[in-house]
Design an enzyme around this catalytic site. Structure first.
Site, PDB file in Angstrom:
ATOM      1  N   HIS A 121      -4.244  -7.382  -7.431  1.00 24.13           N
ATOM      2  CA  HIS A 121      -3.570  -6.413  -6.895  1.00 24.13           C
ATOM      3  C   HIS A 121      -2.443  -7.178  -8.575  1.00 24.13           C
ATOM      4  CE1 HIS A 121      -2.809  -6.688  -3.218  1.00 24.13           C
ATOM      5  NE2 HIS A 121      -4.539  -6.280  -2.414  1.00 24.13           N
ATOM      6  N   THR A 190      -2.543 -16.425   2.812  1.00 22.04           N
ATOM      7  CA  THR A 190      -1.938 -14.952   2.441  1.00 22.04           C
ATOM      8  C   THR A 190      -1.658 -14.614   4.367  1.00 22.04           C
ATOM      9  OG1 THR A 190      -3.464 -12.623   2.365  1.00 22.04           O
ATOM     10  CG2 THR A 190      -4.723 -14.447   2.621  1.00 22.04           C
ATOM     11  N   ASN A 215      -3.390 -22.559   6.456  1.00 27.38           N
ATOM     12  CA  ASN A 215      -2.272 -21.380   6.300  1.00 27.38           C
ATOM     13  C   ASN A 215      -1.203 -22.193   7.668  1.00 27.38           C
ATOM     14  OD1 ASN A 215       0.074 -19.425   7.351  1.00 27.38           O
ATOM     15  ND2 ASN A 215      -1.795 -17.675   6.152  1.00 27.38           N
TER      16      ASN A 215
HETATM   17  C1  BJW Z   1       1.768 -20.633   3.648  1.00 28.33           C
HETATM   18  C2  BJW Z   1       2.877 -21.058   2.798  1.00 28.33           C
HETATM   19  C3  BJW Z   1       2.382 -22.747   2.353  1.00 28.33           C
HETATM   20  C4  BJW Z   1       3.760 -19.525   3.334  1.00 28.33           C
HETATM   21  N1  BJW Z   1       1.163 -23.423   2.740  1.00 28.33           N
HETATM   22  N2  BJW Z   1       0.348 -21.067   4.282  1.00 28.33           N
HETATM   23  C5  BJW Z   1      -6.718  -0.209   6.305  1.00 28.33           C
HETATM   24  C6  BJW Z   1      -5.867  -0.249   7.543  1.00 28.33           C
HETATM   25  C7  BJW Z   1      -4.519   0.153   7.275  1.00 28.33           C
HETATM   26  C8  BJW Z   1      -3.719   0.685   6.543  1.00 28.33           C
HETATM   27  C9  BJW Z   1      -4.992   0.193   5.252  1.00 28.33           C
HETATM   28  C10 BJW Z   1      -5.748   0.220   4.807  1.00 28.33           C
HETATM   29  N3  BJW Z   1      -6.607   0.608   3.522  1.00 28.33           N
HETATM   30  C11 BJW Z   1      -5.671   0.364   3.272  1.00 28.33           C
HETATM   31  C12 BJW Z   1      -4.433   0.364   3.439  1.00 28.33           C
HETATM   32  C13 BJW Z   1      -3.118   1.187   2.963  1.00 28.33           C
HETATM   33  C14 BJW Z   1      -2.125  -0.392   2.554  1.00 28.33           C
HETATM   34  C15 BJW Z   1      -2.110  -1.609   3.478  1.00 28.33           C
HETATM   35  O1  BJW Z   1      -2.761  -2.253   3.636  1.00 28.33           O
HETATM   36  N4  BJW Z   1      -0.730  -1.338   3.822  1.00 28.33           N
HETATM   37  C16 BJW Z   1      -1.344  -2.551   5.402  1.00 28.33           C
HETATM   38  C17 BJW Z   1       0.339  -3.496   4.573  1.00 28.33           C
HETATM   39  C18 BJW Z   1      -0.800  -2.133   6.724  1.00 28.33           C
HETATM   40  N5  BJW Z   1      -3.435  -0.985   1.498  1.00 28.33           N
HETATM   41  C19 BJW Z   1      -3.356  -0.169   0.628  1.00 28.33           C
HETATM   42  O2  BJW Z   1      -2.375   0.830  -0.230  1.00 28.33           O
HETATM   43  C20 BJW Z   1      -4.254  -1.053  -1.105  1.00 28.33           C
HETATM   44  N6  BJW Z   1      -4.547  -0.007  -1.986  1.00 28.33           N
HETATM   45  C21 BJW Z   1      -5.872   0.584  -1.171  1.00 28.33           C
HETATM   46  O3  BJW Z   1      -6.207   0.388  -0.186  1.00 28.33           O
HETATM   47  O4  BJW Z   1      -6.549   1.714  -1.700  1.00 28.33           O
HETATM   48  C22 BJW Z   1      -7.560   2.266  -1.454  1.00 28.33           C
HETATM   49  C23 BJW Z   1      -6.384   3.880  -1.075  1.00 28.33           C
HETATM   50  C24 BJW Z   1      -5.411   4.742  -1.041  1.00 28.33           C
HETATM   51  C25 BJW Z   1      -5.090   5.397  -1.385  1.00 28.33           C
HETATM   52  C26 BJW Z   1      -5.775   5.978   0.320  1.00 28.33           C
HETATM   53  C27 BJW Z   1      -6.407   5.201   0.762  1.00 28.33           C
HETATM   54  C28 BJW Z   1      -7.109   4.150   0.110  1.00 28.33           C
HETATM   55  C29 BJW Z   1      -3.293  -1.281  -2.160  1.00 28.33           C
HETATM   56  C30 BJW Z   1      -2.016  -2.789  -1.249  1.00 28.33           C
HETATM   57  C31 BJW Z   1      -1.760  -3.199  -2.445  1.00 28.33           C
HETATM   58  C32 BJW Z   1      -0.663  -4.101  -2.108  1.00 28.33           C
HETATM   59  N7  BJW Z   1       0.182  -4.564  -3.428  1.00 28.33           N
HETATM   60  C33 BJW Z   1       1.108  -5.415  -3.366  1.00 28.33           C
HETATM   61  C34 BJW Z   1       2.134  -5.346  -4.481  1.00 28.33           C
HETATM   62  C35 BJW Z   1       1.318  -6.334  -5.219  1.00 28.33           C
HETATM   63  C36 BJW Z   1       1.851  -6.480  -6.611  1.00 28.33           C
HETATM   64  C37 BJW Z   1       3.136  -7.236  -6.800  1.00 28.33           C
HETATM   65  O5  BJW Z   1       3.398  -8.546  -6.740  1.00 28.33           O
HETATM   66  O6  BJW Z   1       4.725  -6.857  -6.327  1.00 28.33           O
HETATM   67  O7  BJW Z   1       0.549  -7.045  -3.009  1.00 28.33           O
HETATM   68  S1  BJW Z   1       2.181  -5.718  -1.510  1.00 28.33           S
HETATM   69  C38 BJW Z   1       2.077  -7.989  -1.376  1.00 28.33           C
HETATM   70  O8  BJW Z   1       1.187  -7.919  -0.307  1.00 28.33           O
HETATM   71  C39 BJW Z   1       1.592  -8.128  -2.704  1.00 28.33           C
HETATM   72  C40 BJW Z   1       0.402  -9.120  -2.446  1.00 28.33           C
HETATM   73  O9  BJW Z   1      -0.268  -9.554  -3.208  1.00 28.33           O
HETATM   74  C41 BJW Z   1      -0.053  -8.823  -0.238  1.00 28.33           C
HETATM   75  C42 BJW Z   1      -0.061  -9.663   0.357  1.00 28.33           C
HETATM   76  O10 BJW Z   1       0.701 -10.380   0.597  1.00 28.33           O
HETATM   77  P1  BJW Z   1       0.156 -12.084   0.997  1.00 28.33           P
HETATM   78  O11 BJW Z   1      -0.450 -12.375  -0.557  1.00 28.33           O
HETATM   79  O12 BJW Z   1      -0.842 -12.211   2.260  1.00 28.33           O
HETATM   80  O13 BJW Z   1       1.468 -12.677   1.345  1.00 28.33           O
HETATM   81  P2  BJW Z   1       3.013 -12.868   2.428  1.00 28.33           P
HETATM   82  O14 BJW Z   1       3.594 -12.640   2.083  1.00 28.33           O
HETATM   83  O15 BJW Z   1       2.211 -11.306   3.169  1.00 28.33           O
HETATM   84  O16 BJW Z   1       1.925 -13.788   3.575  1.00 28.33           O
HETATM   85  C43 BJW Z   1       1.897 -14.978   2.735  1.00 28.33           C
HETATM   86  C44 BJW Z   1       1.573 -15.942   3.993  1.00 28.33           C
HETATM   87  O17 BJW Z   1       1.169 -17.402   3.472  1.00 28.33           O
HETATM   88  C45 BJW Z   1       1.918 -16.164   5.311  1.00 28.33           C
HETATM   89  O18 BJW Z   1       0.779 -16.097   6.419  1.00 28.33           O
HETATM   90  C46 BJW Z   1       2.348 -17.105   5.239  1.00 28.33           C
HETATM   91  O19 BJW Z   1       2.517 -18.194   6.510  1.00 28.33           O
HETATM   92  C47 BJW Z   1       1.375 -18.378   4.051  1.00 28.33           C
HETATM   93  N8  BJW Z   1       2.068 -19.620   3.541  1.00 28.33           N
HETATM   94  N9  BJW Z   1       4.153 -20.337   2.542  1.00 28.33           N
HETATM   95  C48 BJW Z   1       0.694 -22.270   3.404  1.00 28.33           C
HETATM   96  N10 BJW Z   1       2.870 -23.488   1.702  1.00 28.33           N
END
Ligand code: BJW
Ligand code: ZN
Length: 247
Positions: A121, A190, A215
């Site tokens: 990302h 994640t 996690n």
């Molecule tokens: C602990 C802990 C500790 C906490 N110990 N555990 C297929 C199906 C459905 C939807 C889509 C799909 N394909 C694409 C999509 C659309 C979309 C998407 O995924 N939407 C869903 C939300 C429904 N995806 C996209 O748009 C992506 N692009 C794409 O697919 O391009 C192709 C395309 C384009 C156009 C049309 C069609 C296709 C891009 C996704 C970009 C995500 N961007 C962000 C922001 C990045 C910049 C920034 O940082 O500001 O990325 S959003 C945000 O979520 C960020 C993160 O990297 C990402 C994931 O979050 P993460 O890391 O999992 O964090 P959390 O907070 O969710 O979870 C933390 C976890 O840790 C939790 O489980 C806790 O329990 C745990 N935890 N502390 C152990 N100490």
């Protein structure tokens, strides 16, 4: 495999594995003091991050989006890698390793010493010009409220991947290749809800790899993995290395 002691079982897999790939998310940086996206600290001034991490949100209110990113850059200037990042860097030094596939933009894996890192990302430390598309390295710098390009004068944006945007060229291809090449896949801190990153644990499983999840909560991948370790990444990862024959 010791079914009664999942940490020991996971450590045994780790010791046996010849190559390991790791997918990380915001949870791995949580113990460094970096807020995660979802969950109790997942809101910022009452706004959902999808208002902030989207091209639409930026087009509508660029100053508001920059306020959020500048705040996060400031938080990151004051944090250090934690024992979870350090354990993964040690793992890379001590055995055959494909690498770390991170969704995080904070560069804490690299600060901890990891070298093989795919930033799915992007990076919060780089900016991208919306006019001439030049990239600028702004690591550690305090930026103005609405930074502009020093070459063409157009608006800069953070060089990160927002919803609806494509991932950096080749990033997902290499990540998928690693899931095929490794014999152990670890998915740590994640929520596995953002795609395409969220598909990797399933892809690794489908390719016949052993998958370990770390996690403190369940995720959509939990039921599909081989071992799910429930707890903090900053405690479990060092424990795994300490318990395996590696250390
Ligand atoms: C602990 C802990 C500790 C906490 N110990 N555990 C297929 C199906 C459905 C939807 C889509 C799909 N394909 C694409 C999509 C659309 C979309 C998407 O995924 N939407 C869903 C939300 C429904 N995806 C996209 O748009 C992506 N692009 C794409 O697919 O391009 C192709 C395309 C384009 C156009 C049309 C069609 C296709 C891009 C996704 C970009 C995500 N961007 C962000 C922001 C990045 C910049 C920034 O940082 O500001 O990325 S959003 C945000 O979520 C960020 C993160 O990297 C990402 C994931 O979050 P993460 O890391 O999992 O964090 P959390 O907070 O969710 O979870 C933390 C976890 O840790 C939790 O489980 C806790 O329990 C745990 N935890 N502390 C152990 N100490
Ligand atoms: Zn420019």
């Amino acid at each position: 495999m010791d079914q009664t002691n999942p940490i020991k079982a996971a450590a045994d897999w780790l010791a046996q594995a010849e190559s390991i790939a790791v997918l990380t998310g915001a949870g791995i940086s949580q113990e460094s003091g970096v807020p995660t996206f979802r969950g109790t600290d997942g809101l910022w001034k009452g706004l959902s991050f999808s208002d902030l991490a989207s091209p639409e949100g930026f087009a509508e209110k660029p100053r508001r989006v920059w306020e959020w990113y500048n705040w996060r850059r400031e938080v990151l200037r004051g944090v250090e890698p934690n024992p979870g990042h350090e354990a993964l860097a040690k793992l890379e030094r001590s055995k055959g390793f494909c690498g770390i596939i991170t969704q995080n933009v904070d560069r804490l894996h690299q600060t901890a010493g990891s070298q093989n890192v795919i930033e799915l990302h992007g990076s919060i430390w780089e900016t991208l010009c919306t006019g001439c598309e030049r990239r600028f390295d702004k690591t550690g710098e305090a930026l103005p409220e609405e930074p502009t390009c020093e070459v063409c004068g157009e608006r800069l944006r953070p060089a990160v991947v927002w919803f609806g945007e494509t991932l950096p060229t080749g990033a997902m291809e290499t990540a998928l290749a690693w899931t095929q090449q490794c014999d152990l896949f670890i998915v740590a801190g994640t929520s596995n809800v953002v795609y395409p990153a969220g598909s990797l644990a399933f892809a690794a499983k489908q390719a016949g790899k052993t998958v370990i999840e770390i996690n403190w909560d369940e995720t959509p991948a939990t039921d599909s993995v081989d071992i799910s370790l429930r707890g903090k990444t900053g405690e479990i990862l060092p424990q795994l290395l300490g318990t395996s024959a590696l250390s």
